[in-house]
Design an enzyme around this catalytic site. Sequence first.
Site, PDB file in Angstrom:
ATOM      1  N   ILE A  69       1.850  -5.106 -16.114  1.00  0.00           N
ATOM      2  CA  ILE A  69       2.242  -5.280 -17.509  1.00  0.00           C
ATOM      3  C   ILE A  69       1.051  -4.851 -18.342  1.00  0.00           C
ATOM      4  O   ILE A  69      -0.096  -5.143 -17.994  1.00  0.00           O
ATOM      5  CB  ILE A  69       2.662  -6.740 -17.820  1.00  0.00           C
ATOM      6  CG1 ILE A  69       3.105  -6.880 -19.297  1.00  0.00           C
ATOM      7  CG2 ILE A  69       1.573  -7.718 -17.463  1.00  0.00           C
ATOM      8  CD1 ILE A  69       3.713  -8.230 -19.633  1.00  0.00           C
ATOM      9  N   GLU A 103      -0.440 -11.480  -9.608  1.00  0.00           N
ATOM     10  CA  GLU A 103      -1.871 -11.604  -9.363  1.00  0.00           C
ATOM     11  C   GLU A 103      -2.585 -11.125 -10.616  1.00  0.00           C
ATOM     12  O   GLU A 103      -2.143 -10.170 -11.259  1.00  0.00           O
ATOM     13  CB  GLU A 103      -2.337 -10.746  -8.180  1.00  0.00           C
ATOM     14  CG  GLU A 103      -1.890 -11.239  -6.820  1.00  0.00           C
ATOM     15  CD  GLU A 103      -0.582 -10.612  -6.358  1.00  0.00           C
ATOM     16  OE1 GLU A 103      -0.024 -11.087  -5.362  1.00  0.00           O
ATOM     17  OE2 GLU A 103      -0.104  -9.658  -7.013  1.00  0.00           O
ATOM     18  N   TYR A 115      -0.419 -15.637 -19.663  1.00  0.00           N
ATOM     19  CA  TYR A 115       0.464 -16.128 -18.613  1.00  0.00           C
ATOM     20  C   TYR A 115       0.644 -17.646 -18.702  1.00  0.00           C
ATOM     21  O   TYR A 115       1.760 -18.158 -18.576  1.00  0.00           O
ATOM     22  CB  TYR A 115      -0.056 -15.724 -17.240  1.00  0.00           C
ATOM     23  CG  TYR A 115      -0.145 -14.236 -17.029  1.00  0.00           C
ATOM     24  CD1 TYR A 115       0.833 -13.375 -17.528  1.00  0.00           C
ATOM     25  CD2 TYR A 115      -1.214 -13.666 -16.353  1.00  0.00           C
ATOM     26  CE1 TYR A 115       0.753 -12.014 -17.350  1.00  0.00           C
ATOM     27  CE2 TYR A 115      -1.298 -12.296 -16.163  1.00  0.00           C
ATOM     28  CZ  TYR A 115      -0.313 -11.475 -16.665  1.00  0.00           C
ATOM     29  OH  TYR A 115      -0.399 -10.122 -16.482  1.00  0.00           O
TER      30      TYR A 115
END
Length: 144
Positions: A69, A103, A115
């Site tokens: 991303i 990860e 996140y």
Amino acid sequence: MEIRKAEKKDFRTLEEISVASMSEPWKEADFVSAEENEFATIIAAYDNDTPVGYAVSYFAADESELPSIAVSPAARRRGIGNALLTALFDEMRGHGAARMFLEVRESNEAAILLYEKNGFITAGTRRYFYSDPEEDAFVMMKLL
């Protein structure tokens, strides 16, 4: 801004965003390979029909993975990363995924904060996961 399925004609631009964003970037061929995989999804954020960010996810059974991303440096701090994640969560739920894994470099504080803000928790560490420079990765997980 619009979030939608990435178009093949934009994969070169997605590569440029990836190169500007990470030390181990996705190449155009990686996007082509993901597009050809029936268990992958590539979405992009478009600003006036120009890609400014993307997210890629793979899914199998009730799990999904977020291998890449990125948001263009010029478009950061506008909520695009959040919008991409929200759209990707919906997409993965539609494929039956109940959780998502990723990860992240242990030094990537901005990504870790993004996140965590979106409900990911740290589930473990992969030693020496990254090279250039060599670094551990946090394994993060979110229930969808």
